[in-house]
Design a protein around this motif. Structure first.
Motif, PDB file in Angstrom:
ATOM      1  N   LYS A 140      11.591  13.640  64.479  1.00  0.00           N
ATOM      2  CA  LYS A 140      11.883  12.463  65.133  1.00  0.00           C
ATOM      3  C   LYS A 140      11.432  11.190  64.272  1.00  0.00           C
ATOM      4  CE  LYS A 140      11.696   9.729  69.369  1.00  0.00           C
ATOM      5  NZ  LYS A 140      11.019   9.540  70.985  1.00  0.00           N
ATOM      6  N   ASN A 141      10.114  11.322  63.788  1.00  0.00           N
ATOM      7  CA  ASN A 141       9.599  10.165  63.187  1.00  0.00           C
ATOM      8  C   ASN A 141      10.130  10.266  61.532  1.00  0.00           C
ATOM      9  OD1 ASN A 141       7.679  11.878  61.750  1.00  0.00           O
ATOM     10  ND2 ASN A 141       6.144  10.888  62.958  1.00  0.00           N
ATOM     11  N   SER A 142      10.665  11.346  60.992  1.00  0.00           N
ATOM     12  CA  SER A 142      11.389  11.796  59.917  1.00  0.00           C
ATOM     13  C   SER A 142      12.791  11.399  59.978  1.00  0.00           C
ATOM     14  CB  SER A 142      11.137  13.230  59.497  1.00  0.00           C
ATOM     15  OG  SER A 142       9.945  13.500  59.219  1.00  0.00           O
ATOM     16  N   ARG A 143      13.474  10.947  60.882  1.00  0.00           N
ATOM     17  CA  ARG A 143      14.773  10.610  61.070  1.00  0.00           C
ATOM     18  C   ARG A 143      15.029   9.113  60.416  1.00  0.00           C
ATOM     19  NH1 ARG A 143      18.957   8.304  64.105  1.00  0.00           N
ATOM     20  NH2 ARG A 143      20.595   9.746  64.767  1.00  0.00           N
ATOM     21  N   PRO A 144      14.187   8.316  60.452  1.00  0.00           N
ATOM     22  CA  PRO A 144      14.583   7.159  59.865  1.00  0.00           C
ATOM     23  C   PRO A 144      14.801   7.266  58.403  1.00  0.00           C
ATOM     24  CG  PRO A 144      13.216   6.484  61.637  1.00  0.00           C
ATOM     25  CD  PRO A 144      13.188   8.125  61.500  1.00  0.00           C
ATOM     26  N   PHE A 145      14.048   8.206  57.757  1.00  0.00           N
ATOM     27  CA  PHE A 145      13.870   8.346  56.226  1.00  0.00           C
ATOM     28  C   PHE A 145      15.352   8.941  55.897  1.00  0.00           C
ATOM     29  CE2 PHE A 145      13.848  12.139  53.518  1.00  0.00           C
ATOM     30  CZ  PHE A 145      13.665  11.378  52.234  1.00  0.00           C
ATOM     31  N   VAL A 146      15.685   9.981  56.797  1.00  0.00           N
ATOM     32  CA  VAL A 146      17.131  10.529  56.735  1.00  0.00           C
ATOM     33  C   VAL A 146      18.185   9.509  56.668  1.00  0.00           C
ATOM     34  CG1 VAL A 146      18.736  12.455  57.132  1.00  0.00           C
ATOM     35  CG2 VAL A 146      16.152  12.848  57.347  1.00  0.00           C
ATOM     36  N   VAL A 147      18.063   8.737  57.581  1.00  0.00           N
ATOM     37  CA  VAL A 147      19.235   7.549  57.703  1.00  0.00           C
ATOM     38  C   VAL A 147      19.099   6.781  56.523  1.00  0.00           C
ATOM     39  CG1 VAL A 147      19.649   5.846  59.164  1.00  0.00           C
ATOM     40  CG2 VAL A 147      19.086   7.783  60.209  1.00  0.00           C
ATOM     41  N   ALA A 148      17.811   6.405  56.046  1.00  0.00           N
ATOM     42  CA  ALA A 148      17.774   5.400  54.825  1.00  0.00           C
ATOM     43  C   ALA A 148      18.570   6.297  53.616  1.00  0.00           C
ATOM     44  CB  ALA A 148      16.434   5.193  54.314  1.00  0.00           C
ATOM     45  N   VAL A 149      18.427   7.574  53.419  1.00  0.00           N
ATOM     46  CA  VAL A 149      19.147   8.445  52.126  1.00  0.00           C
ATOM     47  C   VAL A 149      20.339   8.373  52.399  1.00  0.00           C
ATOM     48  CG1 VAL A 149      19.246  10.595  51.221  1.00  0.00           C
ATOM     49  CG2 VAL A 149      16.966   9.602  51.781  1.00  0.00           C
ATOM     50  N   ASN A 150      20.918   8.923  53.820  1.00  0.00           N
ATOM     51  CA  ASN A 150      22.416   8.940  54.082  1.00  0.00           C
ATOM     52  C   ASN A 150      23.052   7.562  53.749  1.00  0.00           C
ATOM     53  OD1 ASN A 150      22.254  11.339  56.705  1.00  0.00           O
ATOM     54  ND2 ASN A 150      21.791  11.750  54.502  1.00  0.00           N
ATOM     55  N   GLY A 151      22.283   6.511  54.435  1.00  0.00           N
ATOM     56  CA  GLY A 151      22.801   5.154  54.542  1.00  0.00           C
ATOM     57  C   GLY A 151      22.956   4.464  52.887  1.00  0.00           C
ATOM     58  N   ALA A 152      21.770   5.100  51.999  1.00  0.00           N
ATOM     59  CA  ALA A 152      21.970   4.842  50.709  1.00  0.00           C
ATOM     60  C   ALA A 152      23.506   5.390  49.902  1.00  0.00           C
ATOM     61  CB  ALA A 152      20.728   5.318  49.770  1.00  0.00           C
ATOM     62  N   TYR A 153      23.515   6.541  50.176  1.00  0.00           N
ATOM     63  CA  TYR A 153      24.801   7.200  49.864  1.00  0.00           C
ATOM     64  C   TYR A 153      26.083   6.530  50.192  1.00  0.00           C
ATOM     65  CZ  TYR A 153      22.613  11.143  47.134  1.00  0.00           C
ATOM     66  OH  TYR A 153      22.001  11.777  46.095  1.00  0.00           O
ATOM     67  N   ASP A 154      26.110   6.110  51.566  1.00  0.00           N
ATOM     68  CA  ASP A 154      27.269   5.495  52.133  1.00  0.00           C
ATOM     69  C   ASP A 154      27.285   4.113  51.507  1.00  0.00           C
ATOM     70  OD1 ASP A 154      28.161   7.596  53.579  1.00  0.00           O
ATOM     71  OD2 ASP A 154      27.166   6.849  55.467  1.00  0.00           O
ATOM     72  N   SER A 155      26.362   3.349  51.068  1.00  0.00           N
ATOM     73  CA  SER A 155      26.418   2.271  50.580  1.00  0.00           C
ATOM     74  C   SER A 155      26.877   2.149  49.061  1.00  0.00           C
ATOM     75  CB  SER A 155      24.985   1.509  50.799  1.00  0.00           C
ATOM     76  OG  SER A 155      25.047   0.379  49.957  1.00  0.00           O
ATOM     77  N   ALA A 156      26.298   3.078  48.444  1.00  0.00           N
ATOM     78  CA  ALA A 156      26.507   3.261  46.935  1.00  0.00           C
ATOM     79  C   ALA A 156      28.116   3.700  46.714  1.00  0.00           C
ATOM     80  CB  ALA A 156      25.514   4.261  46.248  1.00  0.00           C
ATOM     81  N   GLU A 157      28.412   4.628  47.739  1.00  0.00           N
ATOM     82  CA  GLU A 157      29.843   5.230  47.713  1.00  0.00           C
ATOM     83  C   GLU A 157      29.973   6.285  46.827  1.00  0.00           C
ATOM     84  OE1 GLU A 157      32.803   2.007  47.512  1.00  0.00           O
ATOM     85  OE2 GLU A 157      32.891   1.931  49.822  1.00  0.00           O
ATOM     86  N   LYS A 158      29.435   6.105  45.599  1.00  0.00           N
ATOM     87  CA  LYS A 158      29.483   7.154  44.468  1.00  0.00           C
ATOM     88  C   LYS A 158      28.323   6.946  43.696  1.00  0.00           C
ATOM     89  CE  LYS A 158      32.198   4.754  41.038  1.00  0.00           C
ATOM     90  NZ  LYS A 158      33.387   4.839  40.234  1.00  0.00           N
ATOM     91  N   ILE A 159      27.816   8.057  43.095  1.00  0.00           N
ATOM     92  CA  ILE A 159      26.882   8.105  41.923  1.00  0.00           C
ATOM     93  C   ILE A 159      27.500   7.689  40.519  1.00  0.00           C
ATOM     94  CG2 ILE A 159      24.974   9.651  40.638  1.00  0.00           C
ATOM     95  CD1 ILE A 159      24.960  11.608  43.168  1.00  0.00           C
ATOM     96  N   VAL A 160      26.974   6.573  40.237  1.00  0.00           N
ATOM     97  CA  VAL A 160      27.490   6.031  39.183  1.00  0.00           C
ATOM     98  C   VAL A 160      27.155   6.653  37.537  1.00  0.00           C
ATOM     99  CG1 VAL A 160      27.995   4.033  37.535  1.00  0.00           C
ATOM    100  CG2 VAL A 160      28.022   3.750  40.148  1.00  0.00           C
ATOM    101  N   PRO A 161      27.619   7.359  36.871  1.00  0.00           N
ATOM    102  CA  PRO A 161      27.178   7.644  35.523  1.00  0.00           C
ATOM    103  C   PRO A 161      26.890   6.763  34.580  1.00  0.00           C
ATOM    104  CG  PRO A 161      29.496   8.383  35.660  1.00  0.00           C
ATOM    105  CD  PRO A 161      29.133   7.594  36.841  1.00  0.00           C
TER     106      PRO A 161
END
Length: 410
Positions: free
Chosen positions: A323-344
Motif C-alpha cells: 500500500k505505501n509502495s503504490r505511489p512509487f509504482v504510480v510515479a514510475v508508470n506515470g513517468a513512462y506514460d508522460s514520456a511516451e517513449k524512451i528516447v535514444p
C-alpha cells in the motif's frame, strides 16, 4: 524466545544477500534460516551441501517449498526477477505464508493492487524490501517533518549518478529490459537500482509515519545512452503530490563519475539535507541546526527485524508495504506514460569503450546537466539540452492501470 523461520527463494545473486542478512541476525535469537530453494543443483552443488550441513532444508522448486514447508517456515523471501513478484507473492500468501518481497513490489500498479487484495483475502502480510525507509535517518527525518519543524514541505529533490557497465546488464536475462517474456519489467534506474531514493521522497512527505503520499501529476523524460539495452538509463521526473509538494528526481547510469544519492527538502520553516552515508543536516529558519545519522544501524538488517517483529505481533504495522509502495509504482508508470517513449541519445553525444575489463557507456556532460537541472528544479528539455525531448504532464490521482501499448490522454 519465539523464532521466526525464513525460507529464501534462490541461492545466488541477491538471494545470497538475503541469506547473508538472515544468518547475520540468527545470533539475535529471533530469526532463523529454515529453507532455501535451489533450482540449478549442478551449478549450486557446493552451496547446497554447505547449507544442508547447517540444517537448512533444501527445496528444488518454488512449488516444492509452498507445498511442503508450511509446518516449519513462517516467512518466504522473494529476491526474484521483477516480473515474477506479484504472482509469486500472491501464491505464497494463498498457501498461508507471510512474504518479504524485494523492491520494486511490481512493475505495474495493477499488479500491486492484486497484492494488496491478496493480503486482505488471506490475512497474511507482504513486506516490501525498500530498505531505506527502514533506516534510522529516514525515519527520524520523517518524524521531524510530521512534527512540523520544517513547516509545510514545498519541494523535495534528489539526484544520483551510478555508472553501470555491460557486466551489469548481462547479470541476468531480464537486465536492461522493458519487456521480458511477455511481461512488463521496466528495469531502469528509476525502477531498480535507484528506486529507493524516489520512494524515500514519497514516503517522507506522506501524511503519517507509515504512509507515503499520493500523486496528482507526473511529467518525465526517459532516455537511453547504452546502445545495447531496451530500457531507460537516464531520467528526470517532476511530480506534484496531492498536498501540493513538488518532487524532483534526476538519475543516470551513463556517466564515468559516481555521485551517490543526495536529497534536499525545502519547507516553509527550513531545509533538510540527506546524503547516501545517511548524514542528515536540518537548518531551520530560526537558526537551529539539527544533525543525525543512522546510529550505526544497517537498514538492510532492519528489513528482516521488522518482518520478524510483525510476524510475532510485537509491532502492529510494517514499515514498507504494497500500500505505501503504490505511489512509487504510480510515479514510475506515470513517468513512462508522460514520456511516451524512451528516447535514444544520438551516438555523437555518447562514448562507448573498453576500460579496466569493462565496456563503458558515457553520456557527454551528463553530470553537469543533472547538476543544473537539480539546481533549477526543471527537466532536461527545460534547460535546452540538444538531445532532450519535451513531454506532457499527466494526471495520476486516480491511476488504476499501466499499459505501455496503449496511448493515454492527459
Amino acid at each position: 524466545m519465539n523464532k521466526v523461520y525464513f525460507a529464501v527463494v534462490g541461492i545466488r545473486n541477491f538471494a545470497a544477500e538475503h541469506i547473508k542478512f538472515i544468518k547475520q541476525l540468527e545470533n539475535e535469537g529471533e530469526i532463523k534460516l529454515a529453507g532455501i530453494v535451489v533450482e540449478d543443483r549442478r551449478k549450486n552443488f557446493d552451496l547446497e551441501k554447505k547449507f544442508k550441513k547447517e540444517g537448512v532444508e533444501i527445496f528444488y522448486s518454488y512449488d516444492d517449498l509452498l507445498k511442503n514447508a508450511r509446518d516449519f517456515v513462517d516467512v518466504i523471501t522473494l529476491p526474484t526477477a521483477i516480473h515474477t513478484h506479484s504472482e509469486m507473492a500472491i501464491k505464497a500468501m494463498k498457501y498461508g505464508y507471510n512474504v518479504l518481497l524485494e523492491k520494486p513490489p511490481a512493475a505495474t500498479v495493477q499488479e500491486v493492487d492484486k497484492i494488496i487484495e491478496a493480503e486482505k483475502e488471506t490475512g497474511k502480510f507482504c513486506s516490501i524490501g525498500f530498505h531505506m525507509i527502514h533506516s534510522r535517518s529516514i525515519r527520524k527525518l520523517k518524524e521531524i517533518i510530521l512534527q512540523g519543524k520544517l513547516g509545510q514541505i514545498k519541494e523535495i529533490s534528489c539526484k544520483a549518478i551510478w555508472p553501470r557497465y555491460r557486466s551489469y546488464y548481462t547479470r541476468n536475462e531480464w537486465a536492461g529490459k522493458s519487456i521480458y517474456n511477455g511481461h512488463i519489467i521496466l528495469d531502469g534506474p528509476i525502477n531498480n537500482a535507484l528506486a529507493h531514493y524516489l520512494n524515500n521522497m514519497l514516503y517522507l512527505i506522506g501524511p503519517s509515519m507509515n504512509e507515503s503520499i499520493d500523486l496528482e501529476t507526473v511529467r518525465a523524460e526517459l532516455y537511453r545512452a547504452h546502445t545495447y539495452i531496451e530500457t531507460e538509463d537516464t531520467s528526470c521526473i517532476e511530480a506534484k503530490a496531492i498536498n501540493g509538494t513538488k518532487i524532483h528526481f534526476y538519475v543516470t547510469h551513463a556517466s564515468n563519475k559516481k555521485l551517490d544519492p543526495y536529497m534536499v527538502i525545502e519547507g516553509t520553516k527550513g531545509k533538510a539535507y540527506w546524503d547516501f552515508s545517511e548524514k542528515t543536516t536540518i537548518l531551520l529558519n530560526n537558526g537551529e541546526k539539527i544533525e543525525f545519522d543512522n546510529e550505526g544501524i544497517d537498514p538492510h538488517l532492519e528489513v528482516f527485524r521488522i518482518v520478524a517483529k510483525k510476524h510475532l505481533g510485537v509491532i502492529d504495522e510494517l514499515y514498507s508495504t504494497p500500500k505505501n509502495s503504490r505511489p512509487f509504482v504510480v510515479a514510475v508508470n506515470g513517468a513512462y506514460d508522460s514520456a511516451e517513449k524512451i528516447v535514444p541519445i544520438p551516438k555523437n553525444f555518447i562514448k562507448e569503450y573498453e576500460e579496466e575489463n569493462e565496456y563503458k557507456t558515457v553520456l557527454n556532460n551528463i553530470d553537469e546537466i543533472i547538476d543544473e537541472a537539480f539546481e533549477k528544479k526543471v527537466l532536461f528539455s527545460d534547460i535546452g539540452i540538444t538531445w532532450a525531448r519535451a513531454t506532457k504532464e499527466i494526471k495520476v490521482k486516480e491511476y488504476k492501470s499501466f499499459n505501455p501499448f496503449l496511448k493515454k490522454d492527459a
